[in-house]
Scaffold this active site. Structure first.
Site, mmCIF file in Angstrom:
data_model
loop_
_atom_site.group_PDB
_atom_site.id
_atom_site.type_symbol
_atom_site.label_atom_id
_atom_site.label_comp_id
_atom_site.label_asym_id
_atom_site.label_seq_id
_atom_site.Cartn_x
_atom_site.Cartn_y
_atom_site.Cartn_z
ATOM 1 N N ARG A 194 13.633 -10.551 15.091
ATOM 2 C CA ARG A 194 12.245 -10.106 14.778
ATOM 3 C C ARG A 194 12.107 -8.789 15.999
ATOM 4 N NH1 ARG A 194 8.079 -11.893 17.255
ATOM 5 N NH2 ARG A 194 8.666 -14.196 17.175
ATOM 6 N N TYR B 138 -1.820 8.014 -0.751
ATOM 7 C CA TYR B 138 -1.132 6.897 -1.519
ATOM 8 C C TYR B 138 -2.273 5.895 -1.710
ATOM 9 C CZ TYR B 138 2.246 3.174 -3.014
ATOM 10 O OH TYR B 138 2.699 2.358 -3.561
ATOM 11 N N ASP C 156 2.655 11.210 6.218
ATOM 12 C CA ASP C 156 3.335 10.559 5.167
ATOM 13 C C ASP C 156 4.280 11.565 4.502
ATOM 14 O OD1 ASP C 156 4.232 9.384 3.014
ATOM 15 O OD2 ASP C 156 2.562 7.888 2.715
ATOM 16 N N LYS D 105 11.456 4.908 -1.640
ATOM 17 C CA LYS D 105 11.759 6.171 -2.283
ATOM 18 C C LYS D 105 13.035 6.948 -2.252
ATOM 19 C CE LYS D 105 7.877 4.501 -3.454
ATOM 20 N NZ LYS D 105 6.505 4.939 -2.989
#
Ligand code: PLP
Length: 418
Positions: A69, A122, A205, A230
C-alpha cells in the site's frame, strides 16, 4: 551516450529497472506481494522513519520497500518512467483516474476554500466537485474557454462565497468539443491570488493530450493528472490514474494515497509499463489517422461542423491560434462533429458503425464513438450544454490505430445510411 539526454521513448523499456535484482529477467517481473522482508529490525525502523516523514530522506538514499500500500517495485518503476514524459520530479499512480483527481483535490483543499475550475470537466470530476466537495463546504466557481483573465479574477473577487481561492483545476482541450484553455493564463490567476501564507495550486487534467502532446508543467501548472485508462494504458483493458509534479507536492499526494489506500496494484503497474513501451508509436499513428478522418468528415455533406484541433491554425480565432501554437505538439486523436439532424440521425450513425465500436472512453488502440449529450455528458446542466456546444447532433470519436482507409470506409457507410 552518457552526456546526451535520451528521449523518453528510448527509455520506456529499461528506465529504473535493474535486471540483476530480478535473476537477470529482461522484463520487470510482477511483484505480486503484499509485504517485504526486512534484513534487520534497524532497517525496518529506518524505512518507516522515512516513509512517515519522521526523519528526512538522505540524498541518494532509496526508500526501502515496506508494504504494497506504501510502495511496490512495479509502481515505483512505472512512476519513474511516467516522470520522463512530463519532466516531472515525482509521480503517484492510482487505481483510477478519478482516484488520482479526487485525492489531489482533497489533499490541497480544506473546508472554506474556493476551487476555480474550467467547464466542462470530466463528468466524474464535475460530480465530485459539485456534490462531494460541496458537502465539505468547499465552494467552486466555474469558467469557460474564451473568458479573459480579468473577467475570471473579477468573478472570484465579486463572488458571494466567502473564503479564499486555494486551487485551480482545468481540463484542456475540453471534452468533448476540444475548446482550449490557456494554462499560462491560469498560472497568472494563481500567482495573483497566491501570497506568503497561501500558495494556490494549479492542476491540469492532461488525459486528452498527454503525456506526449501537451506538457502542463512547462506552462506553469503544479500538478498534471491522468486517467491512465486512456492513452497511457491504451488497450481498453485497465482502469488507472496518475498525478505528477514536484517532489514536495507529490509527497503530500502520496501521503493521502497511503491512507486512502487507492494506489494501483502490481498487476496494473506491470500492464502500464508494458503499454508505455508502445505509447509513442500508438499515439502518433492515432494522430495521423485522426487528421485524415477529420479531413474526410469536414467535406461530407451530412456533417455540419467538425471540432478538431488540426483545423485551428487555419480556421481558429486569434486566441485559439495563439494557445494552440504555444501549448500543443500535435492535433491529437479526438474528434467531435455535428451530424446534420438530431438525436435520430446521430443514433442511426452510431448504430450502423461496424469497425468503430459504440462505447465511451478514449485513447485506445481501437476506434470508439459515442453520443456525449445522452452518455458521457448527460449530467451537465442544460443551460451549460448549449453554451458548450453539447447538442443532440454531436458525436465524439476517439481514433485508433486501424488502417485509416478502413476507419473512413466505416464512417462513410454509416453516414450514407443516415
Ligand atoms: C476517463 C477520464 C477521467 C476518469 O478516469 P478513470 O480512469 O475512468 O477513473 C478523468 N478525466 C478525463 C479527461 C477522462 O477522460
Amino acid at each position: 551516450m552518457n552526456d546526451r539526454k535520451m528521449h523518453p521513448e528510448s527509455l520506456m523499456m529499461s528506465h529504473g529497472y535493474k535486471p540483476s535484482l530480478s535473476e537477470g529477467a529482461i522484463k520487470c517481473p510482477i511483484f505480486q506481494t503484499s509485504t517485504f522482508v526486512f534484513n534487520k529490525a534497524e532497517e525496518g525502523k529506518r524505512f518507516f522513519e522515512v516513509a512517515y516523514g519522521i526523519k528526512e530522506q538522505e540524498k541518494g538514499e532509496e526508500l526501502g520497500l515496506i508494504y504494497s500500500r506504501l510502495n511496490n517495485p512495479d509502481l515505483e518503476i512505472l512512476e519513474n518512467r511516467l516522470c520522463l514524459w512530463d519532466e516531472a520530479e515525482d509521480c503517484a499512480v492510482f487505481e483510477s483516474g478519478m482516484s488520482a483527481i479526487s485525492t489531489a483535490l482533497m489533499e490541497f483543499l480544506s473546508p472554506g476554500d474556493i476551487l476555480l475550475y474550467s467547464r466542462p470537466v470530466y463528468g466524474g470530476t464535475d460530480h465530485f466537485i459539485n456534490h462531494f466537495l460541496k458537502k465539505l463546504n468547499i465552494h467552486s466557481i466555474g469558467f469557460i474557454a474564451g473568458e479573459t483573465k480579468e473577467q475570471i479574477i473579477k468573478r472570484i473577487e465579486s463572488s458571494k462565497v466567502s473564503g479564499n481561492l486555494k486551487m485551480i483545476h482545468i481540463e484542456t482541450p475540453a471534452n468533448p468539443t476540444n475548446a482550449l484553455i490557456d494554462i499560462e493564463m491560469c498560472a497568472e490567476i494563481k500567482n495573483y491570488f497566491s501570497n506568503e501564507n497561501r500558495q494556490v495550486i494549479l492542476s491540469v487534467d492532461n488525459t486528452y493530450m498527454g503525456p506526449l502532446w501537451q506538457h502542463p508543467l512547462k506552462h506553469g501548472a503544479d500538478l498534471v493528472l491522468y486517467s491512465a485508462t486512456k492513452y497511457i494504458g491504451g488497450h481498453s483493458d485497465i482502469i488507472a490514474g496518475a498525478c505528477l509534479g514536484s517532489k514536495e507536492l507529490i509527497t503530500r499526494v502520496k501521503g493521502l494515497r497511503t491512507f486512502l489506500g487507492n494506489m494501483a496494484g502490481p498487476w496494473t503497474g506491470w500492464l502500464l509499463m508494458r503499454s508505455l513501451e508502445t505509447l509513442k508509436v500508438r499515439m502518433e499513428e492515432q494522430a495521423k489517422n485522426a487528421s485524415l478522418v477529420a479531413q474526410y468528415l469536414s467535406k461530407h455533406p451530412k456533417v455540419e461542423k467538425v471540432y478538431f484541433l488540426g483545423f485551428i491554425p487555419e480556421n481558429g480565432s486569434a486566441i485559439e491560434k495563439e494557445i494552440y501554437k504555444k501549448q500543443y505538439l500535435s492535433s491529437g486523436a479526438m474528434i467531435s462533429f455535428d451530424i446534420r439532424g438530431d438525436e435520430k440521425e446521430a443514433f442511426s450513425f452510431l448504430n450502423t458503425l461496424k469497425l468503430i465500436k459504440l462505447a465511451v472512453s478514449l485513447g485506445s488502440t481501437e476506434s470508439l464513438a459515442e453520443h456525449p449529450f445522452t452518455m458521457t455528458h448527460v449530467d451537465v446542466a442544460d443551460e451549460y450544454k448549449a453554451a458548450l456546444n453539447i447538442s443532440e447532433k454531436l458525436i465524439r470519436l476517439s481514433v485508433g490505430v486501424e488502417h485509416h482507409e478502413d476507419i473512413i470506409a466505416d464512417i462513410k457507410q454509416a453516414l450514407d445510411n443516415v
